[in-house]
Design a protein around this motif. Structure first.
Motif, PDB file in Angstrom:
ATOM      1  N   VAL A 271       3.421   6.117  -2.390  1.00  0.00           N
ATOM      2  CA  VAL A 271       4.595   6.925  -2.738  1.00  0.00           C
ATOM      3  C   VAL A 271       4.724   7.048  -4.259  1.00  0.00           C
ATOM      4  CG1 VAL A 271       7.116   7.016  -2.635  1.00  0.00           C
ATOM      5  CG2 VAL A 271       5.807   6.360  -0.616  1.00  0.00           C
ATOM      6  N   LEU A 272       4.536   5.915  -4.931  1.00  0.00           N
ATOM      7  CA  LEU A 272       4.607   5.927  -6.395  1.00  0.00           C
ATOM      8  C   LEU A 272       3.603   6.926  -6.973  1.00  0.00           C
ATOM      9  CD1 LEU A 272       5.818   4.479  -8.907  1.00  0.00           C
ATOM     10  CD2 LEU A 272       3.878   2.917  -8.803  1.00  0.00           C
ATOM     11  N   SER A 273       2.401   6.946  -6.379  1.00  0.00           N
ATOM     12  CA  SER A 273       1.358   7.807  -6.934  1.00  0.00           C
ATOM     13  C   SER A 273       1.663   9.282  -6.708  1.00  0.00           C
ATOM     14  CB  SER A 273       0.008   7.458  -6.329  1.00  0.00           C
ATOM     15  OG  SER A 273      -0.043   7.912  -5.004  1.00  0.00           O
ATOM     16  N   VAL A 274       2.501   9.577  -5.698  1.00  0.00           N
ATOM     17  CA  VAL A 274       2.896  10.972  -5.504  1.00  0.00           C
ATOM     18  C   VAL A 274       3.710  11.432  -6.706  1.00  0.00           C
ATOM     19  CG1 VAL A 274       4.319  12.535  -4.129  1.00  0.00           C
ATOM     20  CG2 VAL A 274       2.833  10.885  -3.000  1.00  0.00           C
ATOM     21  N   PHE A 275       4.656  10.574  -7.132  1.00  0.00           N
ATOM     22  CA  PHE A 275       5.503  10.956  -8.264  1.00  0.00           C
ATOM     23  C   PHE A 275       4.696  11.012  -9.563  1.00  0.00           C
ATOM     24  CE2 PHE A 275       8.634   9.300  -5.248  1.00  0.00           C
ATOM     25  CZ  PHE A 275       9.454  10.415  -5.177  1.00  0.00           C
TER      26      PHE A 275
ATOM     27  N   ILE B 287      -3.861   8.350  -1.229  1.00  0.00           N
ATOM     28  CA  ILE B 287      -4.749   7.498  -0.425  1.00  0.00           C
ATOM     29  C   ILE B 287      -5.478   6.519  -1.340  1.00  0.00           C
ATOM     30  CG2 ILE B 287      -6.779   7.443   1.062  1.00  0.00           C
ATOM     31  CD1 ILE B 287      -5.971  10.243   2.043  1.00  0.00           C
ATOM     32  N   SER B 288      -5.940   7.049  -2.464  1.00  0.00           N
ATOM     33  CA  SER B 288      -6.631   6.217  -3.446  1.00  0.00           C
ATOM     34  C   SER B 288      -5.734   5.071  -3.913  1.00  0.00           C
ATOM     35  CB  SER B 288      -7.047   7.097  -4.626  1.00  0.00           C
ATOM     36  OG  SER B 288      -7.122   6.354  -5.802  1.00  0.00           O
ATOM     37  N   SER B 289      -4.488   5.397  -4.200  1.00  0.00           N
ATOM     38  CA  SER B 289      -3.566   4.381  -4.705  1.00  0.00           C
ATOM     39  C   SER B 289      -3.189   3.390  -3.611  1.00  0.00           C
ATOM     40  CB  SER B 289      -2.301   5.042  -5.234  1.00  0.00           C
ATOM     41  OG  SER B 289      -2.643   6.019  -6.167  1.00  0.00           O
ATOM     42  N   PHE B 290      -3.160   3.878  -2.370  1.00  0.00           N
ATOM     43  CA  PHE B 290      -2.911   2.985  -1.241  1.00  0.00           C
ATOM     44  C   PHE B 290      -3.967   1.874  -1.237  1.00  0.00           C
ATOM     45  CE2 PHE B 290      -3.367   1.624   3.159  1.00  0.00           C
ATOM     46  CZ  PHE B 290      -2.052   1.479   3.563  1.00  0.00           C
ATOM     47  N   PHE B 291      -5.216   2.266  -1.396  1.00  0.00           N
ATOM     48  CA  PHE B 291      -6.308   1.287  -1.472  1.00  0.00           C
ATOM     49  C   PHE B 291      -6.068   0.303  -2.616  1.00  0.00           C
ATOM     50  CE2 PHE B 291      -9.915   3.901   0.706  1.00  0.00           C
ATOM     51  CZ  PHE B 291      -9.233   3.779   1.894  1.00  0.00           C
ATOM     52  N   GLY B 292      -5.649   0.849  -3.765  1.00  0.00           N
ATOM     53  CA  GLY B 292      -5.387  -0.007  -4.917  1.00  0.00           C
ATOM     54  C   GLY B 292      -4.311  -1.036  -4.617  1.00  0.00           C
ATOM     55  N   GLY B 293      -3.246  -0.581  -3.975  1.00  0.00           N
ATOM     56  CA  GLY B 293      -2.138  -1.475  -3.650  1.00  0.00           C
ATOM     57  C   GLY B 293      -2.551  -2.574  -2.693  1.00  0.00           C
TER      58      GLY B 293
ATOM     59  N   GLY C 262       0.816  -1.208   0.000  1.00  0.00           N
ATOM     60  CA  GLY C 262       0.000   0.000   0.000  1.00  0.00           C
ATOM     61  C   GLY C 262       0.849   1.256   0.000  1.00  0.00           C
ATOM     62  N   LEU C 263       1.852   1.274   0.896  1.00  0.00           N
ATOM     63  CA  LEU C 263       2.707   2.456   0.997  1.00  0.00           C
ATOM     64  C   LEU C 263       3.495   2.676  -0.284  1.00  0.00           C
ATOM     65  CD1 LEU C 263       4.004   2.256   4.671  1.00  0.00           C
ATOM     66  CD2 LEU C 263       2.433   3.913   3.671  1.00  0.00           C
ATOM     67  N   PHE C 264       3.991   1.570  -0.858  1.00  0.00           N
ATOM     68  CA  PHE C 264       4.737   1.682  -2.111  1.00  0.00           C
ATOM     69  C   PHE C 264       3.873   2.385  -3.166  1.00  0.00           C
ATOM     70  CE2 PHE C 264       5.765   0.108  -6.335  1.00  0.00           C
ATOM     71  CZ  PHE C 264       7.140   0.310  -6.403  1.00  0.00           C
ATOM     72  N   CYS C 265       2.627   1.953  -3.281  1.00  0.00           N
ATOM     73  CA  CYS C 265       1.727   2.557  -4.262  1.00  0.00           C
ATOM     74  C   CYS C 265       1.449   4.015  -3.933  1.00  0.00           C
ATOM     75  CB  CYS C 265       0.419   1.785  -4.333  1.00  0.00           C
ATOM     76  SG  CYS C 265       0.630   0.188  -5.087  1.00  0.00           S
TER      77      CYS C 265
ATOM     78  N   THR D 289      -2.660  21.634  -4.881  1.00  0.00           N
ATOM     79  CA  THR D 289      -1.734  20.585  -5.333  1.00  0.00           C
ATOM     80  C   THR D 289      -1.544  19.536  -4.243  1.00  0.00           C
ATOM     81  OG1 THR D 289      -0.562  22.380  -6.410  1.00  0.00           O
ATOM     82  CG2 THR D 289       0.491  20.231  -6.438  1.00  0.00           C
ATOM     83  N   TYR D 290      -1.289  20.020  -3.036  1.00  0.00           N
ATOM     84  CA  TYR D 290      -1.055  19.122  -1.913  1.00  0.00           C
ATOM     85  C   TYR D 290      -2.269  18.215  -1.690  1.00  0.00           C
ATOM     86  CZ  TYR D 290      -0.637  17.732   2.984  1.00  0.00           C
ATOM     87  OH  TYR D 290      -0.616  17.012   4.148  1.00  0.00           O
ATOM     88  N   LEU D 291      -3.438  18.840  -1.700  1.00  0.00           N
ATOM     89  CA  LEU D 291      -4.655  18.086  -1.414  1.00  0.00           C
ATOM     90  C   LEU D 291      -4.938  17.040  -2.493  1.00  0.00           C
ATOM     91  CD1 LEU D 291      -6.884  17.918   0.655  1.00  0.00           C
ATOM     92  CD2 LEU D 291      -8.203  19.537  -0.683  1.00  0.00           C
ATOM     93  N   ARG D 292      -4.714  17.430  -3.749  1.00  0.00           N
ATOM     94  CA  ARG D 292      -4.927  16.482  -4.848  1.00  0.00           C
ATOM     95  C   ARG D 292      -3.994  15.293  -4.727  1.00  0.00           C
ATOM     96  NH1 ARG D 292      -5.520  21.000  -8.880  1.00  0.00           N
ATOM     97  NH2 ARG D 292      -3.260  20.960  -8.933  1.00  0.00           N
ATOM     98  N   VAL D 293      -2.710  15.591  -4.481  1.00  0.00           N
ATOM     99  CA  VAL D 293      -1.732  14.506  -4.408  1.00  0.00           C
ATOM    100  C   VAL D 293      -2.017  13.617  -3.197  1.00  0.00           C
ATOM    101  CG1 VAL D 293       0.701  13.988  -4.044  1.00  0.00           C
ATOM    102  CG2 VAL D 293       0.049  15.755  -5.665  1.00  0.00           C
ATOM    103  N   LEU D 294      -2.392  14.253  -2.090  1.00  0.00           N
ATOM    104  CA  LEU D 294      -2.715  13.480  -0.884  1.00  0.00           C
ATOM    105  C   LEU D 294      -3.872  12.516  -1.156  1.00  0.00           C
ATOM    106  CD1 LEU D 294      -2.328  13.102   2.216  1.00  0.00           C
ATOM    107  CD2 LEU D 294      -4.138  14.781   2.512  1.00  0.00           C
ATOM    108  N   THR D 295      -4.918  13.036  -1.769  1.00  0.00           N
ATOM    109  CA  THR D 295      -6.086  12.197  -2.033  1.00  0.00           C
ATOM    110  C   THR D 295      -5.739  11.074  -2.997  1.00  0.00           C
ATOM    111  OG1 THR D 295      -7.152  14.331  -2.130  1.00  0.00           O
ATOM    112  CG2 THR D 295      -8.542  12.437  -2.381  1.00  0.00           C
ATOM    113  N   TYR D 296      -4.979  11.428  -4.021  1.00  0.00           N
ATOM    114  CA  TYR D 296      -4.601  10.423  -5.013  1.00  0.00           C
ATOM    115  C   TYR D 296      -3.760   9.326  -4.373  1.00  0.00           C
ATOM    116  CZ  TYR D 296      -3.195   8.636  -9.597  1.00  0.00           C
ATOM    117  OH  TYR D 296      -2.976   7.854 -10.688  1.00  0.00           O
TER     118      TYR D 296
END
Lengths: 322, 260
Positions: free
Chosen positions: A97-101, A225-231, A92-95, A216-223
């Motif tokens: 972090v990846l989604s931040v980039f 979290i979303s990717s964490f769920f995906g992972g 989850g965390l990997f995803c 920007t911060y809020l969008r990336v944060l939400t994304y």
């Protein structure tokens, strides 16, 4: 009001933890365990997609993160001998972090442009796993062990799945528990200030930034979290199927995650859960009509979206009565 | 006394077009300053430059002596310079009260995680925001529509709501972009009184861009006139009314003027 919600939650918990297993045992259809496990896990990934909808972005790239999460878990288990339960949060965390980039550049896009890029993302991830040596290309990673037990300070939290009489029940319990945690988190996000800010972002990004929201911060944060769920969803799937291939999560899966949200209702936290259940079972039920399955299925989806544009849950919404 | 906001030699070029050309003026604390000018004079561009929604090509904007030009818009808002929009910009599918509450973002002391976990600080924040929103609702006379969805409101109320959103951020200076556009005479006069009350009761400095000359004359302490991106006059409403350059900008040169 709060008591009513608590009552519903309690009812739901009793239903999924006790009534469903009982019904399955009575009917003897043990395969339902696997089906419901899949629904639960897919609905976690859909919950993530739903959250990106909540900030006004159409996300058709959740498959990429499910795949990434799955591979992270599979590699850690097969090559480094990690316990599955440890790899789950790591995936989850990997995803996240990846989604931040990935998110930093692409979240500047809006509407159909963001949707298109995320669609490509799934394909990029598939091709990456085909190409990298560590993911072993098209062969994938197979014959992973069943999740071993988890003990903390000698306290046995989770039993070793290989010692279970029926690991299917174990997986069902695991998936349901994860799903409940995921939706509790989602519910809390939506009903806290974070959710209000997401809504402000969804409705008017310029105004949001003029009231001082760091968009920007809020969008990336939400994304993320979303990717964490995906992972998490991807990693859990790997544990069940004990294998992963580049084709485990494809563009079609990404699209399904999005459809689940549409179908259940974008305005309702539990929309994606219901949507996943309906889509998954709908598809399976239509299996009996053979070659017309796809035709009927897609027609039904179109009709549903035409007549219930706000999702199936809008049927139960008494507030919007006009 | 040092001015609250200083615009110093600000220029904005879009390719070959110079939208704002070497404009300088000061905004003093507690005044209502209007920027007027014919269509295309660069008023709205100037606003975007001050609120940092656009980057300046040249020149500086200072707020309390610190440079705020070319920072991120949310940072500028954080310093206390908040704009409303020309289009009636609100959060459509929230109620009036929700619109105002969410706009208290800058005043939150708790972190987003704190809000997620429902920490004591976060709950205190929520309570404070609710009370403050009710105060603003009372001040602007929005009590009757507080629980209406914003998308159901008529123009006049939307304008007031836009202002309420701005106020919720607790700004030192609020930039109103054409607050009276599309309002009838009564609505305009009500809003004029309202803006004056805001200044007096909440000690907000107001900078506004406007077309409605009678309203501007009534409301402003001072006026800055732009034409073709340049400042052509600055002064009290009386001074502006009698300034030949301004009359020419609005009506064309004298021989073309056909009565007022």
């Amino acid at each position: 009001m709060n008591k009513k919600i608590l009552a519903y939650v309690a009812l739901f918990l009793v239903f999924v933890y006790a009534v469903v297993p009982m019904l399955i045992n009575i009917s003897g259809r043990l395969d339902f365990y696997y089906t419901l496990t899949s629904v639960a896990l897919l609905s976690i990934a859909s919950a993530g997609v739903w959250l990106t909808f909540y900030i006004g972005r159409i996300n058709i790239g959740q498959g990429a993160f499910a795949l990434a999460g799955g591979y992270v878990s599979a590699i850690l288990i097969s090559q480094y001998g990690f316990n599955f339960w440890v790899t789950l949060p790591i995936a989850g965390l990997f995803c996240a972090v990846l989604s931040v980039f990935i998110g930093l550049p692409i979240l500047r896009l809006r509407g159909v442009y963001f949707a298109m890029v995320t669609l490509v993302l799934t394909e990029v991830m598939r091709l990456t796993t085909l190409a990298l040596p560590i993911t072993q290309g098209a062969k994938g990673i197979t014959s992973l062990p069943l999740p071993s037990g988890l003990e903390i300070f000698g306290l046995k939290l989770i039993p070793d799945f290989s010692t279970l009489e029926n690991p299917k029940v174990g997986f069902y319990m695991m998936a349901i528990t994860l799903m409940i945690i995921a939706y509790a988190v989602l519910y809390r996000i939506v009903n806290s200030r974070l959710g209000h800010l997401c809504r402000s972002l969804q409705q008017n990004e310029e105004l949001a930034s003029s009231i001082g929201v760091n968009t920007t911060y809020l969008r990336v944060l939400t994304y993320s979290i979303s990717s964490f769920f995906g992972g998490i969803a991807g990693a859990s799937f790997v544990a069940i199927t004990q294998s992963i291939y580049p084709s485990s999560f494809q563009v079609a899966d990404s699209i399904n995650f999005m459809l689940n949200c549409f179908l259940g209702g974008l305005g309702y936290v539990f929309g994606p859960m219901l949507g996943t259940l309906m889509l998954y079972f709908g598809w399976d039920l239509l299996f009996t009509i053979g070659k017309y399955q796809m035709l009927v299925y897609s027609s039904l989806l179109i009709i549903l979206m035409l007549f219930l544009p706000n999702g199936v849950l809008s049927l139960f919404d008494r507030k919007e009565k006009r | 006394m040092k001015p609250l906001l200083e615009v110093r030699n600000v220029t904005k070029r879009f390719g070959g077009l110079i939208a704002v050309n070497d404009v300088s003026f000061d905004v003093r604390k507690g005044e209502i300053l209007s920027v007027i000018g014919p269509n295309g004079a660069g008023k709205s561009t100037l606003f975007k430059l001050i609120s940092s929604f656009l980057k300046t090509s040249n020149g500086l904007v200072l707020f309390r002596g610190e440079i705020i030009s070319n920072l991120a818009p949310h940072t500028v808002a954080r310093r206390g310079v908040v704009r409303t929009f020309q289009e009636t910009t609100i959060f459509k599918s929230m109620t009036v009260r929700e619109n105002i509450i969410v706009s208290h973002h800058l005043q939150s002391k708790a972190s987003l995680l704190g809000f997620f976990l429902g920490s004591r600080k976060a709950r205190a924040d929520e309570k404070r925001f609710g009370e403050s929103a009710d105060r603003i609702i009372g001040l602007l006379g929005l009590e009757n529509i507080a629980n209406e969805l914003a998308s159901n409101l008529p123009q006049g109320h939307l304008r007031v709501l836009g202002m309420a959103i701005g106020l919720a951020t607790d700004p030192a200076i609020i930039l109103l972009d054409e607050p009276f556009a599309g309002l009838n005479h009564d609505e305009t006069m009500r809003l004029v009184t309202l803006v004056q009350r805001l200044r007096d009761e909440r000690e907000v400095t107001v900078l506004l861009v406007e077309h409605d000359i009678p309203a501007v004359m009534k409301i402003s302490n001072r006026i800055v006139v732009l034409n073709f991106g340049q400042k052509i006059a600055e002064g009290t409403p009386q001074e502006i009314q009698n300034n030949p350059g301004v009359i020419e900008a609005y009506l064309g040169s004298e021989d073309m003027a056909v009565g007022i």
